[in-house]
Design a protein around this motif. Sequence first.
Motif: not given
Lengths: 272, 313
Positions: B103, B108-111, B138-140
């Motif tokens: 990420g 980048a967004g990590v979920i 993830a918004v980016q």
Amino acid sequence: MSVTSGAPLKVLVLVKHVPDAQFDRHLTGSDHVIDRSESILSELDEYAVEAALQLVEARGGAKAGHTVTALTMGPERASAAVKKSLQMGATDGVHINDPALAGSDAAATSLVLASAVNHLGGFDVIITGMASTDGETSLVPAQLAERLSLPQLTMVSSLELGEDGVLTARRDSDTTSKTLQAATPALVSVTDQGEEARYPNFKGIMGAKKKKTVALSLSDLGLEASQVGAAGSWTRIEDASPRPPREAGTVVTDSGNAGVELVDFLADKKLL
Amino acid sequence: MANILVFIDTPTAQPGKAQRELLTLGHRLGEPVVALGSPAADETVAAYANLGATALYAPAGALAGTLIAGEAAFVAEAARACSAGAVLLPNSADGKEIAARVGIKLSAGVITDAVDVTADLTVTKSVLAGGYTVNARAVQGTPVITVKPNSVEPTDAAATSPEVTTLEVADAGPAARVTETVEKAVSARPELQDARIVVSGGRGLDGDFTPVEQLADALGAAVGASRAATDAGWIEHSYQVGQTGKTISPQLYICAGISGAIQHKAGMQTSQVIVAINSDEDAPIFEIADFGIVGDARSVLPQAAAEIQRRKG
């Protein structure tokens, strides 16, 4: 440069003020942030404080010039997490407090923490807990290692620092037990399988009142409000729904036949 | 269709259910591209081709000699190489930490802890120990998602003949060395994390897990434990269900001699059906049990195990 036996050892421990998991916890507001009204030092971070104290004590402790700095990030009352760490034996504290920080995800949190580590400077070992007991993602330690270009010795249940400045740790999974080694500076996260955390004693509680805590704001760290909090986060919670409460079902008292009744129940539910 | 990069941490000739679930999810979201966690071998390439991988990336050398950093550098490089629309990883401790670093590398967004991912890459997960279900995005950047086992029903896909690309991993940066790896004994029972049925024991067993194991074996179930039981040393820590152990959602969870402290509930309250056996009628576990028995687990469990054997004939 790894820290060898003569030099003072500087340890940073990251602690978080979290809602007490013994009570019901809630998400509030349009950003679905956690209600922090009933909060304590994360139980999992107590293991991190303990591991930090043991590292410096093994080399002669504060008398020999070694330090453990406890750092937290959060609103005003998060200072309670630092206070508890100081009572346990940490040398000094740091509190990053800025209204813009609310709602930070792991990426934003790790950015702030990495900036603070660089701002404060000179730490040989950075120790965290295995996860926060609220977010539960375990992302921040690895992201901090990535941002700071430090070797990570994470999810470890034992930790030793050799005279040559090399850390040795054990990381257990379900299938393997790994021995890890890295020279300082390094990032460590400890599990709850390590040494039990000590309770602050009277001397510790009194002594903590004289210890210093430094307050840091975003501008001290050279960060803008847009880089942190909900605005600077790379993930967003779109909606949240409370889990419907479970209803209690049938309860029977064993009169010698409950094992058979259990099997009847399973057969009825087609679970056999 | 977007490339969905699926990280396979331990490539094998016979991929298990968790790996097949990741591939199935990759298919649902786009074209599944596999990043192998170890150098390519004919039998592993064939195995993932049979699961419908449209392309494969493999590291030039072993990644296991360092902790996390090497794997993260490789996965990030593979994601760039195939212009991935999303990256899927297992939800293990290693998987989450690799995702964390990927990420940052990809901005980048990590979920983590996903139980479902929709076509528009919205992730469903549960938070606050099962207290809430949330949808997150993830918004980016390229969404990096770790997926819990048992989230997707694995389905067969048409076999492919994918191209295999070997990636030289650039400098992964400072990393801890893994100087020794000791394999733990493998149990014949199902993995706790993947099992359809789990039988768990706690303080009420008074040190002897035999009754739990008997019922687990009669049901083909995995064995679990409360923290009280693992702290007492009656069973290894890796069997712990709860906030600091495993969080599981089996179809059936049977807990014996466990009072149901909130830390334990955190690990099991999303199970579909809960059965509790406890000698204390006021134990909080009965508040969430679909079927409760006030009694001594040490006699109820063996009786149930014997009854199941009898019905099986």
